[in-house]
Design a protein around this motif. Structure first.
Motif, short mmCIF file in Angstrom:
data_model
loop_
_atom_site.label_atom_id
_atom_site.label_comp_id
_atom_site.label_asym_id
_atom_site.label_seq_id
_atom_site.Cartn_x
_atom_site.Cartn_y
_atom_site.Cartn_z
N ARG A 62 0.82 -1.21 0.00
CA ARG A 62 0.00 0.00 0.00
C ARG A 62 0.86 1.26 0.00
NH1 ARG A 62 -5.19 -1.22 1.08
NH2 ARG A 62 -5.60 -3.29 1.94
N LYS A 64 1.95 5.05 -0.42
CA LYS A 64 1.13 6.21 -0.10
C LYS A 64 1.15 7.24 -1.22
CE LYS A 64 1.72 5.41 4.79
NZ LYS A 64 2.56 4.20 4.54
N GLY A 65 0.71 6.87 -2.39
CA GLY A 65 0.50 7.83 -3.46
C GLY A 65 1.70 8.18 -4.30
N GLU A 68 7.79 4.16 -3.75
CA GLU A 68 8.47 3.85 -2.50
C GLU A 68 9.30 2.60 -2.76
OE1 GLU A 68 6.23 3.86 1.36
OE2 GLU A 68 4.64 4.70 0.11
N ARG A 118 0.39 0.91 -8.20
CA ARG A 118 -0.07 1.80 -7.11
C ARG A 118 0.92 2.92 -6.80
NH1 ARG A 118 -3.18 -1.94 -2.62
NH2 ARG A 118 -4.79 -2.73 -4.05
N PRO A 121 -1.44 7.19 -7.70
CA PRO A 121 -2.69 7.14 -6.94
C PRO A 121 -3.91 6.97 -7.85
CG PRO A 121 -1.64 9.31 -6.77
CD PRO A 121 -0.67 8.41 -7.47
#
Ligand code: ADP
Ligand code: MG
Length: 399
Positions: A62, A64-65, A68, A118, A121
């Protein structure tokens, strides 16, 4: 099947955009568990064998936008290359110039893995522009990510508006075949076994299954909400007070005779396994104890019922199986499913923890089907239409 599959399309020389579920655990920059990658291999191999140019897309974790490093799919490309014994190219962005150039550079049979969808976003927003950008990479679309089919995201749903046909991959097909047949045309007797922690997360499953099954065996913590609803003593067991009315309704409804509750339970003083527990009648849990597993009489009875079943659907462990002292009921059930499979029953396991339990028992290859989709299989069993499935191209004419 009402939707198209790999058999319906010609893929030779085509750029095939394949949504897979490579949401795997990573540790130290390596894939810690490759089960999901292995599950996608049949589709990938079939496409390569037919001369497709394979472009793989997935989410991982997941983020965060934005990008990563810890959620990069790069380690997955390495693992996939090892498993296939073939190079897997990687694009550091799943859309844009680099991805387009990489997709166009593929020769027949080549593989390209795109970076985590992902990292944008727009993926989870099912954004139209982003869907179109993904669609630009392929000539046709294959969805093999059953585990993500309950989400209407750009790579599972939106993309199909701009890229067609959209067909099911082999894993998707297998999942829908097993789960679909259990709901629509099960061999009988059809027995479902439901356990796990909460009745609240599985109400819709119970309500959808109860009219379809010949028996519904209850285990796990949810048994105590039913027992309390009957006015029985449940001690410190997990009881969902706000679901007692629902439990009463189910216990007095027209299908109540099909609901089968445990007759004994393992009751422990703590949850750590320091106290290995005491077997008590299911409705007589002492005040200072908590029900942590089904008891031996229940295991024997459930095993007996499963022996005569033609279809078995299992979701939710019978006890706190993470603690070895409380895992006996879950392991006995896993064994009972394997035994039923041997004598011809179709046995299906849904739910992440149940899949982990059958693997812990070493019996995952001795049942008919272990679903790779936790949340997706649950929503399917609730009777919901999964957006990723609804988006597949319908099969015209014939079956
Ligand atoms: P699945 O992932 O297969 O759908 P769930 O997530 O519903 O299963 O439930 C799994 C959890 O239920 C496990 O973590 C297990 O410890 C818990 N559980 C099972 N029996 C009990 C119990 N008697 N009391 C508390 N928790 C339980
Ligand atoms: Mg779970």
């Amino acid at each position: 099947m009402r939707f198209q599959t790999l058999e319906d399309v010609v893929v030779q020389g085509k750029r095939v955009f394949v949504r897979v579920d490579f949401n795997v655990p990573l540790a130290g920059g390596k894939v810690a568990d490759d089960t999901r990658i292995v599950a996608a291999l049949p589709t990938i191999k079939a496409l390569r064998a037919k001369g497709a140019r394979v472009i793989l897309a997935s989410h991982l974790g997941r983020p965060k936008g934005g990008p990563e490093a810890k959620y990069s799919l790069r380690p997955v490309a390495d693992r996939l290359a090892e498993l296939l014994g073939a190079p897997v190219r990687f694009s550091a962005d799943c859309i844009g110039d680099e991805a387009i150039a990489a997709s166009r550079a593929l020769a027949d049979g080549d593989l390209l893995l795109l970076e985590n969808v992902r990292f944008h976003p727009e993926e989870e927003k099912n954004d139209a522009e982003f869907s179109r950008a993904l669609a630009a990479l392929g000539d046709l679309y294959v969805n093999d990510a059953f585990g993500s089919a309950h989400r209407a995201h750009a790579s599972t749903e939106g993309i199909t508006r701009y890229l067609s046909p959209a067909v099911a991959g082999l894993l998707m097909e297998k999942e829908l075949e097993y789960l679909g047949r259990a709901l629509s045309a099960p061999g009988r007797p059809f027995v479902a076994v439901l356990g796990g922690s909460k009745i609240s997360g599985k109400i819709d499953v119970i309500q959808n299954l109860l009219p379809r099954v010949d028996a519904l065996l209850i285990g796990g913590a949810m048994m105590f909400t039913f027992l309390r609803a009957q006015g029985k003593a449940t001690g410190r067991s997990l009881v969902e007070e706000d679901r007692l009315d629902l439990a009463r309704t189910l216990l007095s409804g027209s299908d109540a005779a099909k609901l089968i509750l445990p007759t004994d339970t393992l009751a422990a003083l703590d949850l750590e396994g320091n106290d290995t527990g005491l077997v008590v009648p299911a409705g007589e849990v002492p005040e200072d104890r908590m029900g942590v597993d089904i008891g031996p009489a229940t295991m024997a009875r459930y095993s007996e019922i499963l022996r005569g079943a033609r279809t078995v659907l299992w979701n939710g462990p019978m006890g706190i199986f993470e603690v070895p002292a409380y895992a006996h009921g879950t392991m006995a059930l896993a064994r009972a499913l394997a035994d039923a499979t041997k004598v011809g029953a179709t046995t299906i396991i849904g739910g992440g923890d149940s899949a982990a339990a059958i693997a812990a028992a070493g019996l995952e290859h001795e049942v008919s089907h272990v679903s790779t989709g936790g949340g997706a299989s649950l929503e399917f069993l609730e009777g919901k239409v999964l957006p990723g499935v609804a988006a597949l191209s319908p099969r015209t004419g014939g079956a």
